[in-house]
Motif scaffolding. Structure first.
Motif, PDB file in Angstrom:
ATOM      1  N   LEU A 101       0.829  -1.203   0.000  1.00  0.00           N
ATOM      2  CA  LEU A 101       0.000   0.000   0.000  1.00  0.00           C
ATOM      3  C   LEU A 101       0.863   1.253   0.000  1.00  0.00           C
ATOM      4  CD1 LEU A 101      -2.754   1.482   0.357  1.00  0.00           C
ATOM      5  CD2 LEU A 101      -2.364   1.305   2.828  1.00  0.00           C
ATOM      6  N   TYR A 102       1.887   1.281   0.843  1.00  0.00           N
ATOM      7  CA  TYR A 102       2.737   2.466   0.958  1.00  0.00           C
ATOM      8  C   TYR A 102       3.404   2.802  -0.382  1.00  0.00           C
ATOM      9  CZ  TYR A 102       6.636   5.484   2.219  1.00  0.00           C
ATOM     10  OH  TYR A 102       7.528   6.526   2.254  1.00  0.00           O
ATOM     11  N   PHE A 103       4.046   1.817  -0.991  1.00  0.00           N
ATOM     12  CA  PHE A 103       4.766   2.094  -2.238  1.00  0.00           C
ATOM     13  C   PHE A 103       3.813   2.374  -3.393  1.00  0.00           C
ATOM     14  CE2 PHE A 103       8.285   0.096   0.092  1.00  0.00           C
ATOM     15  CZ  PHE A 103       9.268   1.042  -0.153  1.00  0.00           C
ATOM     16  N   PHE A 104       2.643   1.719  -3.392  1.00  0.00           N
ATOM     17  CA  PHE A 104       1.642   2.044  -4.412  1.00  0.00           C
ATOM     18  C   PHE A 104       1.248   3.512  -4.307  1.00  0.00           C
ATOM     19  CE2 PHE A 104      -2.970   2.827  -4.750  1.00  0.00           C
ATOM     20  CZ  PHE A 104      -3.052   2.882  -6.125  1.00  0.00           C
ATOM     21  N   LEU A 105       0.967   3.985  -3.082  1.00  0.00           N
ATOM     22  CA  LEU A 105       0.567   5.373  -2.883  1.00  0.00           C
ATOM     23  C   LEU A 105       1.682   6.345  -3.269  1.00  0.00           C
ATOM     24  CD1 LEU A 105      -1.350   5.094   0.519  1.00  0.00           C
ATOM     25  CD2 LEU A 105      -2.346   5.536  -1.739  1.00  0.00           C
ATOM     26  N   VAL A 106       2.924   6.004  -2.916  1.00  0.00           N
ATOM     27  CA  VAL A 106       4.058   6.873  -3.272  1.00  0.00           C
ATOM     28  C   VAL A 106       4.092   7.099  -4.780  1.00  0.00           C
ATOM     29  CG1 VAL A 106       6.575   7.018  -3.444  1.00  0.00           C
ATOM     30  CG2 VAL A 106       5.525   6.333  -1.289  1.00  0.00           C
ATOM     31  N   PHE A 107       4.033   6.004  -5.553  1.00  0.00           N
ATOM     32  CA  PHE A 107       4.182   6.118  -7.002  1.00  0.00           C
ATOM     33  C   PHE A 107       2.915   6.632  -7.682  1.00  0.00           C
ATOM     34  CE2 PHE A 107       7.424   2.791  -5.988  1.00  0.00           C
ATOM     35  CZ  PHE A 107       8.528   3.577  -6.274  1.00  0.00           C
ATOM     36  N   ALA A 108       1.733   6.248  -7.181  1.00  0.00           N
ATOM     37  CA  ALA A 108       0.484   6.724  -7.786  1.00  0.00           C
ATOM     38  C   ALA A 108       0.324   8.232  -7.593  1.00  0.00           C
ATOM     39  CB  ALA A 108      -0.709   5.979  -7.193  1.00  0.00           C
ATOM     40  N   ILE A 109       0.610   8.713  -6.381  1.00  0.00           N
ATOM     41  CA  ILE A 109       0.499  10.154  -6.111  1.00  0.00           C
ATOM     42  C   ILE A 109       1.580  10.921  -6.876  1.00  0.00           C
ATOM     43  CG2 ILE A 109       0.714  11.913  -4.298  1.00  0.00           C
ATOM     44  CD1 ILE A 109      -0.527   9.788  -2.375  1.00  0.00           C
ATOM     45  N   SER A 110       2.783  10.350  -6.931  1.00  0.00           N
ATOM     46  CA  SER A 110       3.857  11.001  -7.694  1.00  0.00           C
ATOM     47  C   SER A 110       3.489  11.116  -9.173  1.00  0.00           C
ATOM     48  CB  SER A 110       5.161  10.206  -7.554  1.00  0.00           C
ATOM     49  OG  SER A 110       5.614  10.206  -6.215  1.00  0.00           O
ATOM     50  N   GLU A 111       2.819  10.091  -9.706  1.00  0.00           N
ATOM     51  CA  GLU A 111       2.427  10.147 -11.121  1.00  0.00           C
ATOM     52  C   GLU A 111       1.441  11.281 -11.382  1.00  0.00           C
ATOM     53  OE1 GLU A 111       1.130   7.443 -14.903  1.00  0.00           O
ATOM     54  OE2 GLU A 111       1.855   6.504 -13.071  1.00  0.00           O
ATOM     55  N   CYS A 112       0.504  11.491 -10.455  1.00  0.00           N
ATOM     56  CA  CYS A 112      -0.452  12.599 -10.610  1.00  0.00           C
ATOM     57  C   CYS A 112       0.282  13.914 -10.835  1.00  0.00           C
ATOM     58  CB  CYS A 112      -1.335  12.720  -9.364  1.00  0.00           C
ATOM     59  SG  CYS A 112      -2.465  11.344  -9.091  1.00  0.00           S
ATOM     60  N   HIS A 113       1.278  14.184 -10.011  1.00  0.00           N
ATOM     61  CA  HIS A 113       1.981  15.464 -10.080  1.00  0.00           C
ATOM     62  C   HIS A 113       3.036  15.479 -11.187  1.00  0.00           C
ATOM     63  CE1 HIS A 113      -0.021  16.983  -6.508  1.00  0.00           C
ATOM     64  NE2 HIS A 113       0.120  15.772  -5.999  1.00  0.00           N
ATOM     65  N   MET A 114       3.571  14.306 -11.548  1.00  0.00           N
ATOM     66  CA  MET A 114       4.522  14.250 -12.661  1.00  0.00           C
ATOM     67  C   MET A 114       3.822  14.583 -13.976  1.00  0.00           C
ATOM     68  SD  MET A 114       7.703  13.899 -13.296  1.00  0.00           S
ATOM     69  CE  MET A 114       8.306  13.107 -11.794  1.00  0.00           C
ATOM     70  N   LEU A 115       2.594  14.095 -14.150  1.00  0.00           N
ATOM     71  CA  LEU A 115       1.827  14.422 -15.357  1.00  0.00           C
ATOM     72  C   LEU A 115       1.557  15.924 -15.427  1.00  0.00           C
ATOM     73  CD1 LEU A 115      -0.692  11.435 -15.351  1.00  0.00           C
ATOM     74  CD2 LEU A 115       1.103  11.849 -17.050  1.00  0.00           C
ATOM     75  N   ALA A 116       1.291  16.533 -14.266  1.00  0.00           N
ATOM     76  CA  ALA A 116       1.085  17.984 -14.216  1.00  0.00           C
ATOM     77  C   ALA A 116       2.382  18.727 -14.564  1.00  0.00           C
ATOM     78  CB  ALA A 116       0.589  18.399 -12.840  1.00  0.00           C
ATOM     79  N   ALA A 117       3.516  18.239 -14.041  1.00  0.00           N
ATOM     80  CA  ALA A 117       4.815  18.860 -14.336  1.00  0.00           C
ATOM     81  C   ALA A 117       5.130  18.784 -15.825  1.00  0.00           C
ATOM     82  CB  ALA A 117       5.913  18.174 -13.521  1.00  0.00           C
ATOM     83  N   MET A 118       4.794  17.653 -16.449  1.00  0.00           N
ATOM     84  CA  MET A 118       5.043  17.490 -17.888  1.00  0.00           C
ATOM     85  C   MET A 118       4.162  18.428 -18.704  1.00  0.00           C
ATOM     86  SD  MET A 118       5.469  13.349 -18.048  1.00  0.00           S
ATOM     87  CE  MET A 118       5.688  13.286 -19.818  1.00  0.00           C
ATOM     88  N   ALA A 119       2.905  18.616 -18.266  1.00  0.00           N
ATOM     89  CA  ALA A 119       2.011  19.549 -18.965  1.00  0.00           C
ATOM     90  C   ALA A 119       2.532  20.983 -18.845  1.00  0.00           C
ATOM     91  CB  ALA A 119       0.603  19.437 -18.392  1.00  0.00           C
ATOM     92  N   TYR A 120       3.035  21.329 -17.663  1.00  0.00           N
ATOM     93  CA  TYR A 120       3.605  22.666 -17.459  1.00  0.00           C
ATOM     94  C   TYR A 120       4.840  22.865 -18.343  1.00  0.00           C
ATOM     95  CZ  TYR A 120       5.987  26.576 -15.223  1.00  0.00           C
ATOM     96  OH  TYR A 120       6.637  27.771 -14.981  1.00  0.00           O
ATOM     97  N   ASP A 121       5.668  21.825 -18.448  1.00  0.00           N
ATOM     98  CA  ASP A 121       6.864  21.887 -19.300  1.00  0.00           C
ATOM     99  C   ASP A 121       6.477  22.170 -20.746  1.00  0.00           C
ATOM    100  OD1 ASP A 121       9.814  21.078 -19.981  1.00  0.00           O
ATOM    101  OD2 ASP A 121       8.562  19.787 -21.236  1.00  0.00           O
ATOM    102  N   ARG A 122       5.445  21.488 -21.246  1.00  0.00           N
ATOM    103  CA  ARG A 122       4.988  21.690 -22.629  1.00  0.00           C
ATOM    104  C   ARG A 122       4.381  23.088 -22.804  1.00  0.00           C
ATOM    105  NH1 ARG A 122       7.691  20.227 -25.808  1.00  0.00           N
ATOM    106  NH2 ARG A 122       9.046  20.394 -23.998  1.00  0.00           N
ATOM    107  N   TYR A 123       3.689  23.557 -21.770  1.00  0.00           N
ATOM    108  CA  TYR A 123       3.111  24.906 -21.831  1.00  0.00           C
ATOM    109  C   TYR A 123       4.217  25.955 -21.988  1.00  0.00           C
ATOM    110  CZ  TYR A 123       1.786  29.378 -19.772  1.00  0.00           C
ATOM    111  OH  TYR A 123       1.641  30.718 -19.531  1.00  0.00           O
ATOM    112  N   VAL A 124       5.263  25.837 -21.190  1.00  0.00           N
ATOM    113  CA  VAL A 124       6.370  26.805 -21.265  1.00  0.00           C
ATOM    114  C   VAL A 124       7.063  26.704 -22.620  1.00  0.00           C
ATOM    115  CG1 VAL A 124       8.573  27.525 -20.270  1.00  0.00           C
ATOM    116  CG2 VAL A 124       6.724  26.778 -18.765  1.00  0.00           C
ATOM    117  N   ALA A 125       7.279  25.468 -23.106  1.00  0.00           N
ATOM    118  CA  ALA A 125       7.994  25.260 -24.366  1.00  0.00           C
ATOM    119  C   ALA A 125       7.227  25.835 -25.554  1.00  0.00           C
ATOM    120  CB  ALA A 125       8.235  23.768 -24.581  1.00  0.00           C
ATOM    121  N   ILE A 126       5.896  25.725 -25.532  1.00  0.00           N
ATOM    122  CA  ILE A 126       5.092  26.145 -26.674  1.00  0.00           C
ATOM    123  C   ILE A 126       4.652  27.603 -26.556  1.00  0.00           C
ATOM    124  CG2 ILE A 126       2.883  25.758 -27.880  1.00  0.00           C
ATOM    125  CD1 ILE A 126       3.248  22.753 -27.194  1.00  0.00           C
ATOM    126  N   CYS A 127       4.265  28.015 -25.352  1.00  0.00           N
ATOM    127  CA  CYS A 127       3.711  29.363 -25.174  1.00  0.00           C
ATOM    128  C   CYS A 127       4.761  30.419 -24.827  1.00  0.00           C
ATOM    129  CB  CYS A 127       2.618  29.340 -24.103  1.00  0.00           C
ATOM    130  SG  CYS A 127       1.243  28.242 -24.510  1.00  0.00           S
TER     131      CYS A 127
END
Length: 311
Positions: A101-127
Protein backbone atom coordinates in the motif's frame (compact mmCIF):
# COMPACT_ATOMS: atom_id res chain seq x y z
CA UNK A 1 -3.88 -3.30 17.03
CA UNK A 2 -5.50 -5.40 19.75
CA UNK A 3 -8.56 -4.24 21.64
CA UNK A 4 -10.76 -6.18 24.03
CA UNK A 5 -11.64 -9.66 22.85
CA UNK A 6 -10.88 -8.90 19.19
CA UNK A 7 -8.23 -11.14 17.67
CA UNK A 8 -5.58 -9.36 15.64
CA UNK A 9 -5.55 -9.99 11.88
CA UNK A 10 -2.07 -11.11 10.76
CA UNK A 11 -2.85 -11.79 7.12
CA UNK A 12 -5.34 -10.83 4.41
CA UNK A 13 -6.82 -12.75 1.50
CA UNK A 14 -7.01 -10.94 -1.86
CA UNK A 15 -9.99 -11.97 -3.99
CA UNK A 16 -8.27 -10.89 -7.22
CA UNK A 17 -9.89 -9.45 -10.33
CA UNK A 18 -12.25 -12.37 -10.94
CA UNK A 19 -13.19 -15.47 -8.97
CA UNK A 20 -14.52 -17.34 -12.01
CA UNK A 21 -12.25 -20.37 -12.68
CA UNK A 22 -12.68 -20.30 -16.48
CA UNK A 23 -11.31 -16.74 -16.62
CA UNK A 24 -8.14 -17.36 -14.61
CA UNK A 25 -5.90 -18.54 -17.47
CA UNK A 26 -7.04 -15.95 -20.08
CA UNK A 27 -6.68 -13.14 -17.54
CA UNK A 28 -3.25 -14.42 -16.46
CA UNK A 29 -2.00 -14.45 -20.06
CA UNK A 30 -3.52 -11.03 -20.78
CA UNK A 31 -2.01 -9.30 -17.75
CA UNK A 32 1.31 -11.12 -18.13
CA UNK A 33 1.56 -9.75 -21.69
CA UNK A 34 0.65 -6.26 -20.51
CA UNK A 35 3.20 -6.39 -17.68
CA UNK A 36 5.97 -7.54 -20.03
CA UNK A 37 5.10 -4.62 -22.34
CA UNK A 38 5.15 -2.21 -19.38
CA UNK A 39 8.59 -3.42 -18.26
CA UNK A 40 10.10 -3.41 -21.76
CA UNK A 41 8.53 -0.09 -22.76
CA UNK A 42 9.30 1.89 -19.61
CA UNK A 43 12.70 0.33 -18.87
CA UNK A 44 13.62 0.83 -22.53
CA UNK A 45 12.71 4.53 -22.27
CA UNK A 46 14.79 4.96 -19.10
CA UNK A 47 17.84 3.37 -20.76
CA UNK A 48 17.37 5.18 -24.10
CA UNK A 49 17.08 8.62 -22.49
CA UNK A 50 20.08 7.88 -20.28
CA UNK A 51 22.29 6.83 -23.22
CA UNK A 52 21.15 9.36 -25.86
CA UNK A 53 22.86 12.70 -25.21
CA UNK A 54 20.45 14.72 -27.41
CA UNK A 55 17.56 13.54 -25.20
CA UNK A 56 19.14 15.14 -22.12
CA UNK A 57 16.58 17.94 -21.99
CA UNK A 58 13.99 18.86 -19.32
CA UNK A 59 11.12 17.23 -21.22
CA UNK A 60 12.93 13.90 -21.39
CA UNK A 61 14.14 14.08 -17.79
CA UNK A 62 10.47 14.35 -16.79
CA UNK A 63 9.55 11.58 -19.20
CA UNK A 64 12.25 9.33 -17.74
CA UNK A 65 10.84 9.97 -14.26
CA UNK A 66 7.34 9.11 -15.49
CA UNK A 67 8.65 5.85 -16.97
CA UNK A 68 10.38 5.02 -13.67
CA UNK A 69 7.15 5.70 -11.73
CA UNK A 70 5.06 3.57 -14.10
CA UNK A 71 7.58 0.72 -13.96
CA UNK A 72 7.74 0.76 -10.15
CA UNK A 73 4.00 1.16 -9.65
CA UNK A 74 3.21 -1.80 -11.89
CA UNK A 75 5.91 -3.93 -10.25
CA UNK A 76 4.48 -3.21 -6.79
CA UNK A 77 1.08 -4.59 -7.87
CA UNK A 78 1.16 -6.83 -10.96
CA UNK A 79 3.44 -9.75 -9.91
CA UNK A 80 1.30 -10.41 -6.83
CA UNK A 81 -1.83 -10.16 -8.98
CA UNK A 82 -0.41 -12.64 -11.52
CA UNK A 83 0.42 -15.04 -8.69
CA UNK A 84 -3.22 -14.97 -7.58
CA UNK A 85 -4.41 -16.50 -10.86
CA UNK A 86 -2.63 -19.76 -10.03
CA UNK A 87 -3.68 -20.08 -6.39
CA UNK A 88 -6.99 -20.83 -4.72
CA UNK A 89 -6.29 -18.46 -1.82
CA UNK A 90 -4.05 -15.47 -2.44
CA UNK A 91 -2.70 -14.66 1.02
CA UNK A 92 -0.74 -11.52 1.86
CA UNK A 93 0.72 -10.94 5.31
CA UNK A 94 -0.20 -7.76 7.18
CA UNK A 95 3.32 -6.17 6.95
CA UNK A 96 3.49 -7.03 3.23
CA UNK A 97 0.06 -5.50 2.70
CA UNK A 98 1.04 -2.25 4.40
CA UNK A 99 4.32 -2.15 2.44
CA UNK A 100 2.52 -2.71 -0.87
CA UNK A 101 0.00 0.00 0.00
CA UNK A 102 2.74 2.47 0.96
CA UNK A 103 4.77 2.09 -2.24
CA UNK A 104 1.64 2.04 -4.41
CA UNK A 105 0.57 5.37 -2.88
CA UNK A 106 4.06 6.87 -3.27
CA UNK A 107 4.18 6.12 -7.00
CA UNK A 108 0.48 6.72 -7.79
CA UNK A 109 0.50 10.15 -6.11
CA UNK A 110 3.86 11.00 -7.69
CA UNK A 111 2.43 10.15 -11.12
CA UNK A 112 -0.45 12.60 -10.61
CA UNK A 113 1.98 15.46 -10.08
CA UNK A 114 4.52 14.25 -12.66
CA UNK A 115 1.83 14.42 -15.36
CA UNK A 116 1.09 17.98 -14.22
CA UNK A 117 4.81 18.86 -14.34
CA UNK A 118 5.04 17.49 -17.89
CA UNK A 119 2.01 19.55 -18.97
CA UNK A 120 3.60 22.67 -17.46
CA UNK A 121 6.86 21.89 -19.30
CA UNK A 122 4.99 21.69 -22.63
CA UNK A 123 3.11 24.91 -21.83
CA UNK A 124 6.37 26.80 -21.26
CA UNK A 125 7.99 25.26 -24.37
CA UNK A 126 5.09 26.15 -26.67
CA UNK A 127 3.71 29.36 -25.17
CA UNK A 128 6.95 30.95 -23.89
CA UNK A 129 9.76 29.40 -25.99
CA UNK A 130 12.18 32.30 -25.39
CA UNK A 131 11.98 31.79 -21.62
CA UNK A 132 12.08 27.98 -21.77
CA UNK A 133 15.81 27.53 -21.11
CA UNK A 134 15.56 29.81 -18.05
CA UNK A 135 12.23 28.58 -16.65
CA UNK A 136 13.04 24.88 -17.17
CA UNK A 137 16.75 24.94 -16.36
CA UNK A 138 18.43 21.77 -15.15
CA UNK A 139 18.26 22.98 -11.55
CA UNK A 140 14.57 23.88 -11.90
CA UNK A 141 13.86 20.48 -13.44
CA UNK A 142 15.62 18.64 -10.61
CA UNK A 143 13.74 20.72 -8.04
CA UNK A 144 10.41 20.00 -9.77
CA UNK A 145 11.04 16.25 -9.82
CA UNK A 146 12.14 16.33 -6.16
CA UNK A 147 8.94 18.13 -5.14
CA UNK A 148 6.85 15.57 -7.04
CA UNK A 149 8.45 12.64 -5.18
CA UNK A 150 8.32 14.52 -1.86
CA UNK A 151 4.54 14.98 -2.21
CA UNK A 152 4.18 11.25 -2.94
CA UNK A 153 6.27 10.21 0.07
CA UNK A 154 4.56 12.61 2.51
CA UNK A 155 0.99 11.72 1.47
CA UNK A 156 1.75 7.97 1.41
CA UNK A 157 3.39 8.16 4.86
CA UNK A 158 0.39 9.97 6.36
CA UNK A 159 -2.11 7.55 4.80
CA UNK A 160 -0.17 4.43 5.87
CA UNK A 161 0.60 5.82 9.33
CA UNK A 162 -3.10 6.44 9.98
CA UNK A 163 -4.07 3.05 8.57
CA UNK A 164 -1.82 1.07 10.94
CA UNK A 165 -3.82 2.59 13.81
CA UNK A 166 -7.02 1.04 12.43
CA UNK A 167 -8.18 -2.22 14.05
CA UNK A 168 -8.83 -5.24 11.84
CA UNK A 169 -10.69 -8.02 13.64
CA UNK A 170 -12.12 -11.17 12.08
CA UNK A 171 -12.77 -9.90 8.55
CA UNK A 172 -9.66 -10.34 6.41
CA UNK A 173 -10.90 -10.88 2.83
CA UNK A 174 -9.97 -7.85 0.68
CA UNK A 175 -12.30 -7.52 -2.30
CA UNK A 176 -9.49 -6.32 -4.56
CA UNK A 177 -6.36 -7.52 -6.37
CA UNK A 178 -3.98 -5.48 -4.20
CA UNK A 179 -3.94 -3.70 -0.85
CA UNK A 180 -5.66 -0.37 -1.41
CA UNK A 181 -7.17 2.09 1.04
CA UNK A 182 -10.95 1.85 0.32
CA UNK A 183 -11.24 -1.98 0.42
CA UNK A 184 -9.04 -2.15 3.53
CA UNK A 185 -11.14 0.40 5.38
CA UNK A 186 -14.27 -1.65 4.67
CA UNK A 187 -12.77 -4.43 6.85
CA UNK A 188 -12.16 -2.20 9.85
CA UNK A 189 -13.87 -2.82 13.16
CA UNK A 190 -12.89 0.62 14.49
CA UNK A 191 -13.66 4.18 13.38
CA UNK A 192 -12.28 5.12 9.95
CA UNK A 193 -13.52 8.73 9.97
CA UNK A 194 -9.99 10.22 9.95
CA UNK A 195 -8.87 7.87 7.19
CA UNK A 196 -11.85 8.70 4.99
CA UNK A 197 -11.34 12.41 5.63
CA UNK A 198 -7.69 12.07 4.57
CA UNK A 199 -8.70 10.22 1.39
CA UNK A 200 -11.10 13.04 0.53
CA UNK A 201 -8.63 15.85 1.33
CA UNK A 202 -5.54 14.27 -0.21
CA UNK A 203 -7.60 12.88 -3.10
CA UNK A 204 -8.91 16.34 -3.93
CA UNK A 205 -5.39 17.81 -3.76
CA UNK A 206 -3.65 14.99 -5.67
CA UNK A 207 -6.32 14.47 -8.33
CA UNK A 208 -8.18 17.76 -8.78
CA UNK A 209 -5.22 20.17 -8.48
CA UNK A 210 -3.01 18.42 -11.11
CA UNK A 211 -6.05 17.90 -13.37
CA UNK A 212 -6.82 21.62 -13.24
CA UNK A 213 -3.18 22.54 -13.96
CA UNK A 214 -3.04 20.11 -16.90
CA UNK A 215 -6.35 21.37 -18.31
CA UNK A 216 -5.26 25.01 -17.99
CA UNK A 217 -1.89 24.27 -19.61
CA UNK A 218 -3.50 22.52 -22.57
CA UNK A 219 -6.05 25.31 -23.07
CA UNK A 220 -3.13 27.72 -23.56
CA UNK A 221 -1.27 25.15 -25.68
CA UNK A 222 -4.29 24.62 -27.96
CA UNK A 223 -4.76 28.39 -28.25
CA UNK A 224 -1.13 28.62 -29.45
CA UNK A 225 -1.65 25.71 -31.86
CA UNK A 226 -4.63 27.49 -33.45
CA UNK A 227 -2.25 30.29 -34.43
CA UNK A 228 -0.12 27.88 -36.48
CA UNK A 229 -0.63 28.69 -40.18
CA UNK A 230 0.36 25.28 -41.51
CA UNK A 231 -2.61 22.90 -41.66
CA UNK A 232 -0.37 19.83 -41.39
CA UNK A 233 1.48 21.34 -38.43
CA UNK A 234 -1.80 22.13 -36.70
CA UNK A 235 -3.12 18.62 -37.37
CA UNK A 236 0.04 16.98 -35.99
CA UNK A 237 0.01 19.16 -32.87
CA UNK A 238 -3.68 18.42 -32.23
CA UNK A 239 -3.03 14.69 -32.66
CA UNK A 240 -0.26 14.82 -30.06
CA UNK A 241 -2.35 16.88 -27.61
CA UNK A 242 -5.40 14.64 -27.98
CA UNK A 243 -3.39 11.48 -27.24
CA UNK A 244 -1.80 13.12 -24.18
CA UNK A 245 -5.16 14.34 -22.89
CA UNK A 246 -6.75 10.92 -23.49
CA UNK A 247 -4.17 9.20 -21.28
CA UNK A 248 -4.53 11.90 -18.62
CA UNK A 249 -8.33 11.66 -18.70
CA UNK A 250 -8.24 7.87 -18.28
CA UNK A 251 -5.76 8.10 -15.39
CA UNK A 252 -7.42 10.89 -13.42
CA UNK A 253 -10.97 9.80 -14.28
CA UNK A 254 -10.47 6.25 -13.00
CA UNK A 255 -8.60 7.50 -9.92
CA UNK A 256 -11.36 9.99 -9.12
CA UNK A 257 -13.98 7.24 -9.45
CA UNK A 258 -12.10 5.17 -6.89
CA UNK A 259 -11.09 7.80 -4.32
CA UNK A 260 -13.51 10.70 -4.57
CA UNK A 261 -16.73 8.72 -4.11
CA UNK A 262 -18.38 8.53 -0.67
CA UNK A 263 -17.64 5.12 0.89
CA UNK A 264 -21.38 4.57 1.40
CA UNK A 265 -22.05 4.50 -2.36
CA UNK A 266 -18.79 3.06 -3.69
CA UNK A 267 -18.74 -0.45 -5.10
CA UNK A 268 -15.56 -2.50 -4.78
CA UNK A 269 -16.41 -4.59 -7.86
CA UNK A 270 -16.62 -1.43 -9.94
CA UNK A 271 -13.60 -0.06 -8.09
CA UNK A 272 -11.51 -3.06 -9.15
CA UNK A 273 -12.30 -2.39 -12.81
CA UNK A 274 -11.51 1.29 -12.33
CA UNK A 275 -8.20 0.45 -10.62
CA UNK A 276 -7.06 -1.61 -13.61
CA UNK A 277 -6.93 1.58 -15.69
CA UNK A 278 -4.65 3.65 -13.46
CA UNK A 279 -2.47 0.76 -12.23
CA UNK A 280 -2.04 -1.27 -15.43
CA UNK A 281 -3.56 0.24 -18.58
CA UNK A 282 -2.12 3.78 -18.29
CA UNK A 283 1.46 2.55 -17.49
CA UNK A 284 1.18 0.44 -20.66
CA UNK A 285 -0.11 3.37 -22.76
CA UNK A 286 2.37 6.02 -21.55
CA UNK A 287 5.41 4.64 -23.44
CA UNK A 288 3.31 4.56 -26.62
CA UNK A 289 1.78 8.00 -26.21
CA UNK A 290 4.70 10.00 -24.81
CA UNK A 291 7.63 8.13 -26.29
CA UNK A 292 7.28 5.81 -29.25
CA UNK A 293 5.19 8.34 -31.23
CA UNK A 294 7.83 10.98 -30.54
CA UNK A 295 10.12 11.78 -33.48
CA UNK A 296 13.19 12.48 -31.31
CA UNK A 297 12.78 9.17 -29.50
CA UNK A 298 12.38 7.28 -32.79
CA UNK A 299 15.59 8.86 -34.15
CA UNK A 300 17.49 8.08 -30.93
CA UNK A 301 16.27 4.47 -31.00
CA UNK A 302 17.25 4.08 -34.66
CA UNK A 303 20.73 5.48 -34.00
CA UNK A 304 21.21 3.16 -31.04
CA UNK A 305 20.09 0.10 -33.02
CA UNK A 306 22.35 1.07 -35.94
CA UNK A 307 25.27 1.48 -33.52
CA UNK A 308 24.64 -1.98 -32.05
CA UNK A 309 24.41 -3.57 -35.51
CA UNK A 310 27.74 -2.13 -36.66
CA UNK A 311 29.61 -2.92 -33.43
Amino acid sequence: METGNHSRVTEFILTGISEQPELQLPLFLLFLGIYVFIVVGNLGMIILIGLSSHLHTPMYYLLRSLSFIDLCNSTVITPKMLFSFGTEKNVILYPECMTQLYFFLVFAISECHMLAAMAYDRYVAICSPLLYSVTMSQQACISLISVVYAIGVVCASVHTGCLVRVHFCKLNVINHYFCDLPPLLKLSCSSTYINELLILCFGTFNICAPSLLILTSYIFIIASILRIRSTSGRSKAFSTCSSHLSAVAVFFGSAAFMYLQPSSVSSMDQGKVSSVFYTIIVPMLNPLIYSLRNKDVSIALKKMLDRKIFL
